[in-house]
Design a protein around this motif. Structure first.
Motif, PDB file in Angstrom:
ATOM      1  N   PHE A 245      -0.170  -3.179 -12.800  1.00  0.00           N
ATOM      2  CA  PHE A 245      -0.578  -4.266 -11.894  1.00  0.00           C
ATOM      3  C   PHE A 245      -0.346  -3.753 -10.484  1.00  0.00           C
ATOM      4  O   PHE A 245       0.397  -2.784 -10.276  1.00  0.00           O
ATOM      5  CB  PHE A 245       0.238  -5.547 -12.154  1.00  0.00           C
ATOM      6  N   SER A 246      -1.001  -4.386  -9.504  1.00  0.00           N
ATOM      7  CA  SER A 246      -0.746  -4.035  -8.108  1.00  0.00           C
ATOM      8  C   SER A 246       0.608  -4.601  -7.726  1.00  0.00           C
ATOM      9  O   SER A 246       0.918  -5.744  -8.065  1.00  0.00           O
ATOM     10  CB  SER A 246      -1.806  -4.651  -7.202  1.00  0.00           C
TER      11      SER A 246
ATOM     12  N   HIS B 200       1.976  -6.883 -20.195  1.00  0.00           N
ATOM     13  CA  HIS B 200       2.392  -8.101 -20.906  1.00  0.00           C
ATOM     14  C   HIS B 200       1.929  -7.975 -22.345  1.00  0.00           C
ATOM     15  O   HIS B 200       0.730  -7.857 -22.597  1.00  0.00           O
ATOM     16  CB  HIS B 200       1.719  -9.354 -20.318  1.00  0.00           C
TER      17      HIS B 200
ATOM     18  N   THR C 168       2.321   1.806  -3.376  1.00  0.00           N
ATOM     19  CA  THR C 168       1.308   2.331  -4.293  1.00  0.00           C
ATOM     20  C   THR C 168       1.132   3.836  -4.089  1.00  0.00           C
ATOM     21  O   THR C 168       1.049   4.607  -5.051  1.00  0.00           O
ATOM     22  CB  THR C 168      -0.020   1.580  -4.090  1.00  0.00           C
TER      23      THR C 168
ATOM     24  N   THR D 203      11.350 -21.253 -13.081  1.00  0.00           N
ATOM     25  CA  THR D 203      10.160 -21.959 -13.565  1.00  0.00           C
ATOM     26  C   THR D 203       9.366 -21.179 -14.611  1.00  0.00           C
ATOM     27  O   THR D 203       8.285 -21.603 -14.996  1.00  0.00           O
ATOM     28  CB  THR D 203       9.224 -22.255 -12.373  1.00  0.00           C
ATOM     29  N   HIS D 204       9.869 -20.028 -15.041  1.00  0.00           N
ATOM     30  CA  HIS D 204       9.097 -19.256 -16.027  1.00  0.00           C
ATOM     31  C   HIS D 204      10.020 -18.744 -17.125  1.00  0.00           C
ATOM     32  O   HIS D 204      11.243 -18.839 -17.019  1.00  0.00           O
ATOM     33  CB  HIS D 204       8.317 -18.121 -15.352  1.00  0.00           C
ATOM     34  N   ARG D 205       9.405 -18.197 -18.170  1.00  0.00           N
ATOM     35  CA  ARG D 205      10.181 -17.619 -19.269  1.00  0.00           C
ATOM     36  C   ARG D 205      10.976 -16.414 -18.740  1.00  0.00           C
ATOM     37  O   ARG D 205      10.662 -15.881 -17.659  1.00  0.00           O
ATOM     38  CB  ARG D 205       9.233 -17.193 -20.391  1.00  0.00           C
TER      39      ARG D 205
ATOM     40  N   TYR E  26       7.536 -12.171 -26.578  1.00  0.00           N
ATOM     41  CA  TYR E  26       7.793 -12.971 -25.381  1.00  0.00           C
ATOM     42  C   TYR E  26       9.179 -13.610 -25.453  1.00  0.00           C
ATOM     43  O   TYR E  26       9.549 -14.178 -26.477  1.00  0.00           O
ATOM     44  CB  TYR E  26       6.696 -14.032 -25.215  1.00  0.00           C
TER      45      TYR E  26
ATOM     46  N   ARG F 266      10.837 -16.371 -24.721  1.00  0.00           N
ATOM     47  CA  ARG F 266      10.668 -17.795 -24.443  1.00  0.00           C
ATOM     48  C   ARG F 266      11.649 -18.544 -25.310  1.00  0.00           C
ATOM     49  O   ARG F 266      11.842 -18.191 -26.482  1.00  0.00           O
ATOM     50  CB  ARG F 266       9.258 -18.215 -24.839  1.00  0.00           C
TER      51      ARG F 266
ATOM     52  N   HIS G 268       4.221 -15.393  -8.563  1.00  0.00           N
ATOM     53  CA  HIS G 268       3.043 -14.530  -8.716  1.00  0.00           C
ATOM     54  C   HIS G 268       2.285 -14.343  -7.404  1.00  0.00           C
ATOM     55  O   HIS G 268       1.062 -14.239  -7.390  1.00  0.00           O
ATOM     56  CB  HIS G 268       2.104 -15.093  -9.792  1.00  0.00           C
TER      57      HIS G 268
ATOM     58  N   ALA H 155       0.849  -1.204   0.000  1.00  0.00           N
ATOM     59  CA  ALA H 155       0.000   0.000   0.000  1.00  0.00           C
ATOM     60  C   ALA H 155       0.881   1.249   0.000  1.00  0.00           C
ATOM     61  O   ALA H 155       0.616   2.222  -0.725  1.00  0.00           O
ATOM     62  CB  ALA H 155      -0.931  -0.010   1.216  1.00  0.00           C
TER      63      ALA H 155
ATOM     64  N   ASN I 295       7.104 -17.890  -4.536  1.00  0.00           N
ATOM     65  CA  ASN I 295       5.967 -17.944  -5.459  1.00  0.00           C
ATOM     66  C   ASN I 295       6.063 -16.745  -6.404  1.00  0.00           C
ATOM     67  O   ASN I 295       5.835 -15.606  -5.994  1.00  0.00           O
ATOM     68  CB  ASN I 295       4.663 -17.897  -4.653  1.00  0.00           C
TER      69      ASN I 295
END
Lengths: 376, 376
Positions: A203-204, A316, A189, A304-306, A320, A322, A217, A186, A215
């Motif tokens: 995005f927040s 986004h 922001t 674990t992601h691109r 990409y 990838r 995301h 907060a 994690n």
């Protein structure tokens, strides 16, 4: 806007289906309220229960179907439009859509759409207006207009990066042990707004600490910052309609040796990804360069992601980063480089920058330090 | 969540199609990341280029197709789920969707969807997984689960109203002649966060002054506040996932006599709309009661929208206060009452409150004064 509309018309003139018809080609592109609609027309509508659709063709002015109460938004535009306003009663909407689609003679034709943005709500109304039409995926065409940013767009993205960096610096000094992820998000922001971000942020902010940082995301939780935590902050600003998207990882007090090690590896992977970015190079090479560093250090399974995604009017978008993406980078393409290592149940690291391809190489828009800073 | 999931399962058991098949009935409901998904499961995903779909049936645990990197979000849920994670390469997504849909034996069945939320992106993947299935509109079913708020939901909405009111009071004292609409909107957003709103607000505040206030859906502009302006502020907060949505109109310095007059008319229309709200009354009567006041005063043509919309987990949801809506109000239904008068090219007024139907009548959650206050 008029240049952008002219580019789409020119593309549609090339793609137009001849009267005898064929299985490829496009007679029109239909968009709902979306970043592409804003890109082409400058118009913004809430994505609500009232469908709004703009239909673009090679020769006619854009046709817009919209609620009558939104008509003020399309008055005084610097280009011609043909509007089909509908009243509040949903029973009357279908007839208005039919008039709009038929005014362009589109029934039985191929009307391109963006599946990532178009909802069944708008799609069903379009279909009712042109029951014999086909609706192929026109994402690649629309994306091809947006994917190379001009100098003005890059300048806006640079401002969005600077606003984001300033906001985080103003927030870091306020971090205290015991503050919750939500409180920190907060505060960040607030600082983004104070620093000049538009309220419509990409995005927040993600603020994830300790096990939550594993994690990629995570949403900010009530978890309080504790000594020994890694703290991942993934945040961005919007300035003049263009966004930034950055990540830095911090140490709350003293953290264990392995966390220092994975932070150094991710820092090296981030640098390798940025260094690989150059005109003529496939997007996949950026991913491979960053990933190789992490794999060679033995943490490949924990990335674990691109490595990244395009950025501009959206958080986004194309292109990409990838491994299997053979698209060649071109000057003006802008994207994130954001490798990470996530140790499930323990902690995680991500370092993300925003890069734009130039004539000779790549420029990094973000310049905030990437070392593991201690906070709290 | 488990109660909500149980309600949906019970509804689906009633609606299940018998083996011989029929044209109505539903075997499943499929949702993408949306307020309904959050309502039922507590799960939140970004609406991105990576499709996420949850499929609910009468007897099996929910099935969720999602990116592998989002798997941490579905671990440790207080109910069973069956997950179908897919890797980063889009070429592999269709196969994973097919497995998920076929694990429930849904091909050839009727799978309900929400057209207002579902994008072609998710729809095409569902269709590829179940090419013989039909995808009827299940909005009414899903909405029927959400439309009557329980005590906990109403308490959250009440907190969202109080946070919004406090934020506006903190902002009003900072208003100065010469401040731009955008500056005022940014300050209000800061105050909303400071007062306790979640960063995911129902919408960015509308701050419209002078001629802009005659546009019900204006976006804040660079226009500076001037004496003689009406100033419409339409804003809301989010607390514990529930939103508020309020509007008040202010006078910047002295304003002309007709603006005082239309403000009084709208105030009376707002009161009439709220007074008409009661269990057993059709939604249309709320609209008609508010509209009658404005029509009798001779401004009927300048009230260009419906009187209100439902509110809860979303800023706009069922039930809608439209003259032709015969749905009967029931205890727990919550909605806005927001009549307005808009004089094109001049100024406008709107006054909006949040109301919830009780056993005997209606409670107004918002209690901020509705008189024409002077600011600046």
């Amino acid at each position: 806007m008029t240049t952008r509309l002219a580019k789409l018309s020119a593309a549609l003139r090339t793609l137009r289906v001849e009267p005898q018809g064929e299985a490829s080609g496009l007679s029109a592109v239909a968009l709902n309220p979306s970043p592409s609609l804003t890109y082409l027309t400058g118009l913004r509508f809430h994505l609500s229960e009232r469908p709004v659709v703009a239909i673009f063709t090679a020769d006619a002015p854009p046709v817009i179907v919209l609620p009558a109460l939104e008509m003020l938004k399309v008055i005084g535009l610097p280009y011609q439009v043909q509007t089909f306003p509908y009243p509040e009663n949903p029973a009357e909407w279908e007839g208005v859509f039919r008039q709009a689609v038929q005014s362009l003679g589109l029934d039985g034709k191929r009307i391109g759409v963006e599946p990532r943005a178009l909802r069944l709500l708008e799609f069903h109304h379009l279909q009712a207006g042109a029951p014999e039409a086909k609706f192929p995926d026109a994402s690649a065409l629309v994306s091809s207009l947006r994917i190379r940013k001009d100098a003005e767009e890059i300048a806006a993205m640079r401002r969005a990066v600077h606003v984001a960096q300033k906001a985080l610096e103003n927030t870091l000094v306020l971090i205290k042990i015991g503050m919750s992820e939500k409180e920190l998000a907060a505060e960040l922001t607030v600082q983004l707004l104070r620093s000049g971000s538009q309220p419509e942020m990409p995005f927040s902010p993600i603020v994830s600490s300790g096990p939550n940082s594993a994690n990629p995301h995570a949403a900010p939780s009530e978890r309080k910052l504790q000594p020994g935590d890694l703290l991942v902050i993934d945040w961005g600003a919007t300035v003049d309609g263009y966004v930034s998207d950055l990540t830095r990882t911090f140490a709350v007090g003293e953290v264990e040796a392995e966390y220092h090690k994975i932070h150094q590896i991710v820092q090296a992977a981030n640098a390798a990804g940025r260094a690989a970015a150059s005109p003529g190079v496939p997007c996949g090479s950026v991913d491979k360069a960053a990933r190789a560093v992490i794999e060679q250090a033995g943490y490949g399974l924990h990335f674990t992601h691109r490595t990244g995604h395009g950025i501009g009017i959206e958080g986004h978008e194309e292109p990409y980063m990838r491994g299997d993406n053979e698209l060649l980078l071109e000057p003006g393409m802008a994207f994130t480089v954001e490798p990470g290592i996530y140790l499930p149940g323990r902690n995680g690291v991500r370092i993300e920058d925003n890069v734009v391809i130039t004539e000779k190489g790549a420029a990094c828009l973000s310049d905030m330090g990437r070392e593991l800073r201690a906070v709290g």
